[in-house]
Design an enzyme around this catalytic site. Structure first.
Site, short mmCIF file in Angstrom:
data_model
loop_
_atom_site.label_atom_id
_atom_site.label_comp_id
_atom_site.label_asym_id
_atom_site.label_seq_id
_atom_site.Cartn_x
_atom_site.Cartn_y
_atom_site.Cartn_z
N SER A 162 0.84 -1.19 0.00
CA SER A 162 0.00 0.00 0.00
C SER A 162 0.87 1.24 0.00
O SER A 162 1.90 1.30 0.68
CB SER A 162 -0.89 0.01 1.24
OG SER A 162 -1.49 1.29 1.37
N TYR A 218 -1.43 -0.28 10.13
CA TYR A 218 -1.42 -0.88 8.79
C TYR A 218 -0.28 -0.28 7.95
O TYR A 218 0.47 -1.00 7.29
CB TYR A 218 -2.78 -0.59 8.16
CG TYR A 218 -2.97 -1.01 6.72
CD1 TYR A 218 -3.38 -2.30 6.40
CD2 TYR A 218 -2.78 -0.11 5.68
CE1 TYR A 218 -3.58 -2.68 5.07
CE2 TYR A 218 -2.98 -0.47 4.36
CZ TYR A 218 -3.38 -1.76 4.06
OH TYR A 218 -3.58 -2.11 2.75
P1 NDP Z 1 -10.07 -8.09 1.91
O1 NDP Z 1 -10.30 -7.74 3.34
O2 NDP Z 1 -11.21 -8.16 0.97
O3 NDP Z 1 -9.31 -9.49 1.81
C1 NDP Z 1 -8.26 -9.80 2.67
C2 NDP Z 1 -7.97 -11.26 2.54
O4 NDP Z 1 -6.87 -11.59 3.42
C3 NDP Z 1 -9.15 -12.14 2.98
O5 NDP Z 1 -9.20 -13.28 2.16
C4 NDP Z 1 -8.77 -12.53 4.40
O6 NDP Z 1 -9.35 -13.75 4.83
C5 NDP Z 1 -7.28 -12.70 4.20
N1 NDP Z 1 -6.55 -12.79 5.46
C6 NDP Z 1 -6.56 -11.93 6.51
N2 NDP Z 1 -5.77 -12.39 7.48
C7 NDP Z 1 -5.25 -13.57 7.05
C8 NDP Z 1 -4.38 -14.53 7.61
N3 NDP Z 1 -3.87 -14.40 8.85
N4 NDP Z 1 -4.05 -15.63 6.88
C9 NDP Z 1 -4.56 -15.79 5.64
N5 NDP Z 1 -5.42 -14.94 5.06
C10 NDP Z 1 -5.75 -13.83 5.77
O7 NDP Z 1 -8.97 -7.04 1.43
P2 NDP Z 1 -8.42 -6.63 -0.01
O8 NDP Z 1 -8.80 -7.65 -1.02
O9 NDP Z 1 -8.74 -5.22 -0.22
O10 NDP Z 1 -6.85 -6.68 0.28
C11 NDP Z 1 -5.96 -7.45 -0.50
C12 NDP Z 1 -4.60 -6.80 -0.43
O11 NDP Z 1 -4.64 -5.51 -1.04
C13 NDP Z 1 -4.10 -6.56 0.99
O12 NDP Z 1 -2.71 -6.82 1.05
C14 NDP Z 1 -4.36 -5.09 1.20
O13 NDP Z 1 -3.49 -4.54 2.17
C15 NDP Z 1 -4.04 -4.55 -0.17
N6 NDP Z 1 -4.59 -3.23 -0.46
C16 NDP Z 1 -5.94 -3.04 -0.54
C17 NDP Z 1 -6.45 -1.80 -0.83
C18 NDP Z 1 -7.89 -1.51 -0.95
O14 NDP Z 1 -8.26 -0.35 -1.16
N7 NDP Z 1 -8.77 -2.51 -0.86
C19 NDP Z 1 -5.53 -0.65 -1.03
C20 NDP Z 1 -4.14 -0.96 -0.93
C21 NDP Z 1 -3.71 -2.21 -0.65
P3 NDP Z 1 -10.70 -13.79 5.72
O15 NDP Z 1 -11.85 -13.69 4.76
O16 NDP Z 1 -10.60 -15.13 6.38
O17 NDP Z 1 -10.64 -12.64 6.67
#
Ligand code: NDP
Length: 302
Positions: A162, A218
């Site tokens: 990010s 974060y």
């Molecule tokens: P979501 O919250 O939709 O998805 C996050 C995913 O990570 C879920 O599948 C969640 O699983 C999983 N997760 C969380 N903790 C763990 C763990 N301990 N082990 C395995 N899986 C885990 O978020 P996004 O799709 O938006 O995020 C994806 C990436 O993009 C992240 O790295 C985020 O930081 C990055 N990002 C997102 C932005 C945005 O605007 N959305 C902006 C910049 C970066 P569960 O369903 O079980 O919780």
């Protein structure tokens, strides 16, 4: 597709041109945190492009439901249970993966958490955030490194990060100087920085010590991930058995992390992320931070 904005940050266009296809069905990609959001969309895109894809999720039920949803769309992907914040889970996953696939070509460290409301800034769960967003990808990466296929196609790691964790968000001059000294930066220095941050959280002094001001815990976890990516890229640069390591910020994207708000859909950013993960070997950089293009490109040393 890209224009270089400074030594380390590359701005990519949201318009995806066709990519020359170097991969095959034998090319194996792992995506973490892929039961929903950007991870799920990345798995779909990579499957659509014909790779063998391992969709991982910490919860078996949610993971299998995601695999089933893709099956209903005509995509066959594999499921691996993986909680990236847990060393035992990582070990189990890697053992299973090695038996099932033997080698990996592409690792996309996507899983992450934030416990903040869109405009909030709470550090109540700072330890979990740091453990999941920094130590998680690091532990998994280190465990998988021996399994990367070392061939002319070049193994690659894409860390979904990010811009909130870019170096320009850090105001502490001593830490900034440490992170800018890329040639000498070490993993232990990154961990010391995280310990300092968690100590500030514990002491209630985190607001006044120059840490990033938006989604602080974060942002610090992603700052650490970006810095680790640099170190890892350095470790393999010029090495015959090269592994390319880059970061990608998808920008503000409509997922559960943002309460469904955002400028991009998960599918749009996944198309770009997949393209970055699949760059032909002669166009594949290492140690870079990709952001999606705009009229205000972000500049950073990390
Ligand atoms: P979501 O919250 O939709 O998805 C996050 C995913 O990570 C879920 O599948 C969640 O699983 C999983 N997760 C969380 N903790 C763990 C763990 N301990 N082990 C395995 N899986 C885990 O978020 P996004 O799709 O938006 O995020 C994806 C990436 O993009 C992240 O790295 C985020 O930081 C990055 N990002 C997102 C932005 C945005 O605007 N959305 C902006 C910049 C970066 P569960 O369903 O079980 O919780």
């Amino acid at each position: 597709m890209s224009n270089k904005e400074d030594a380390n940050t590359i701005v990519v266009s949201p318009i995806c041109h066709p990519i020359s296809r170097w991969w095959s069905k034998e090319t194996v990609a792992i995506v973490t945190g892929a039961n929903k959001g950007i991870g799920f969309a990345l798995v779909r895109r990579l499957a659509e492009l014909g790779l063998t894809v391992v969709l991982t999720a910490r919860d078996t039920g949610r993971g299998l439901a995601a695999v089933e949803a893709l099956k209903n769309e005509g995509f066959h992907v594999h499921f691996g249970c993986l909680d990236i914040s847990n060393q035992n889970s990582i070990e189990k996953f890697v053992t299973w993966f090695q038996q099932a696939f033997g080698v990996v070509d592409i690792l996309i460290n996507n899983a992450a958490v934030s416990f903040n409301e869109l405009y909030g800034n709470s550090v109540e769960q700072a330890e979990t955030v740091v453990q999941t967003n920094f130590y998680g990808p690091k532990m998994l990466t280190e465990a998988l490194l021996p399994l990367f296929r070392r061939e002319s196609t070049a193994a690659r790691i894409l860390n979904i990060s990010s811009r909130l964790g870019l170096l320009n968000k850090l105001k502490n001059p001593k830490l900034k100087a440490m992170l800018l000294d890329e040639e000498n930066l070490s993993e232990s220095q990154i961990e010391e920085m995280l310990n300092l941050f968690l100590k500030d959280v514990k002491n209630g002094t985190w607001k006044s010590n120059g840490w990033p001001q938006i989604w602080t815990d974060y942002a610090v976890s992603k700052l650490a991930l970006n810095s680790y990516s640099k170190i890892l890229a350095r470790r393999y640069k010029g090495n015959e058995e090269q592994i390319s390591v880059n970061c990608f910020c998808p920008g503000f994207t409509q997922t559960s992390m943002t309460g469904g708000k955002g400028l991009h859909t998960a599918d749009t950013v996944a198309a770009i992320g997949a393209r970055l993960a699949l760059l032909p070997v002669d166009e594949l950089p290492t140690g870079k931070f990709f952001v999606i293009g705009s009229s205000n490109p972000i500049y950073s040393k990390l």
